[in-house]
Scaffold this motif. Structure first.
Motif, short mmCIF file in Angstrom:
data_model
loop_
_atom_site.label_atom_id
_atom_site.label_comp_id
_atom_site.label_asym_id
_atom_site.label_seq_id
_atom_site.Cartn_x
_atom_site.Cartn_y
_atom_site.Cartn_z
N GLU A 1 2.26 1.86 -3.44
CA GLU A 1 1.23 2.37 -4.35
C GLU A 1 0.96 3.85 -4.10
O GLU A 1 0.77 4.62 -5.04
CB GLU A 1 -0.06 1.57 -4.21
N VAL A 2 0.94 4.27 -2.85
CA VAL A 2 0.74 5.68 -2.53
C VAL A 2 1.93 6.50 -3.03
O VAL A 2 1.76 7.58 -3.61
CB VAL A 2 0.52 5.88 -1.01
N VAL A 3 3.14 5.99 -2.84
CA VAL A 3 4.33 6.68 -3.33
C VAL A 3 4.29 6.79 -4.85
O VAL A 3 4.62 7.84 -5.43
CB VAL A 3 5.61 5.95 -2.86
N CYS B 1 1.91 12.06 -10.01
CA CYS B 1 1.36 13.42 -10.00
C CYS B 1 2.48 14.45 -10.13
O CYS B 1 2.35 15.44 -10.86
CB CYS B 1 0.56 13.67 -8.72
N VAL C 1 0.84 -1.20 0.00
CA VAL C 1 0.00 0.00 0.00
C VAL C 1 0.87 1.25 0.00
O VAL C 1 0.60 2.21 -0.73
CB VAL C 1 -0.97 -0.01 1.20
N LEU C 2 1.93 1.25 0.78
CA LEU C 2 2.85 2.39 0.82
C LEU C 2 3.48 2.64 -0.55
O LEU C 2 3.55 3.79 -1.00
CB LEU C 2 3.94 2.16 1.86
N PHE D 1 1.60 6.90 -6.77
CA PHE D 1 0.59 7.88 -7.14
C PHE D 1 1.11 9.30 -6.98
O PHE D 1 0.98 10.14 -7.89
CB PHE D 1 -0.66 7.69 -6.29
N VAL D 2 1.74 9.58 -5.86
CA VAL D 2 2.28 10.93 -5.61
C VAL D 2 3.38 11.25 -6.62
O VAL D 2 3.44 12.36 -7.16
CB VAL D 2 2.79 11.05 -4.16
#
Length: 74
Positions: free
Chosen positions: A53-55, A61, A50-51, A57-58
Motif C-alpha cells: 500500500e505504501v509503494v 504520486c 502495508v508495504l 501511494f508513492v
C-alpha cells in the motif's frame, strides 16, 4: 482551467496496478503469508500488505507528478 501539456501514462499505470493486484492475491501472496518473521511488530503477511500500500501511494504520486508536471508556467 489550465491547458498545460500532459503526458499519457495509462499503459504503465495499468501494468503497475495489475502487478500490485497479483502480489496481493493467492499464488504470490502465499509466499508472504507467514506469521514469522515479525517486521516492526507486525506479522510478515500484514507487513507485506502495508508495504504494498505504501509503494502504491508513492507510485501514484510519482505517476501524477510525471503526468502533470509542475503546472503551467506562463
Amino acid at each position: 482551467m489550465a491547458t498545460g501539456r500532459t503526458r499519457n501514462v495509462t499503459r504503465p499505470y495499468i501494468i503497475f496496478v495489475v502487478v500490485l493486484f497479483l502480489l496481493m492475491i493467492f499464488p504470490l501472496y502465499g509466499l508472504a503469508n507467514r506469521v514469522f518473521p515479525l517486521v516492526l511488530g507486525l506479522p510478515f503477511g500484514l507487513f507485506w500488505v502495508v508495504l504494498l500500500e505504501v509503494v502504491a501511494f508513492v507510485a501514484l504520486c510519482c505517476f501524477y507528478r510525471y503526468e502533470y508536471g509542475k503546472g503551467d508556467r506562463s
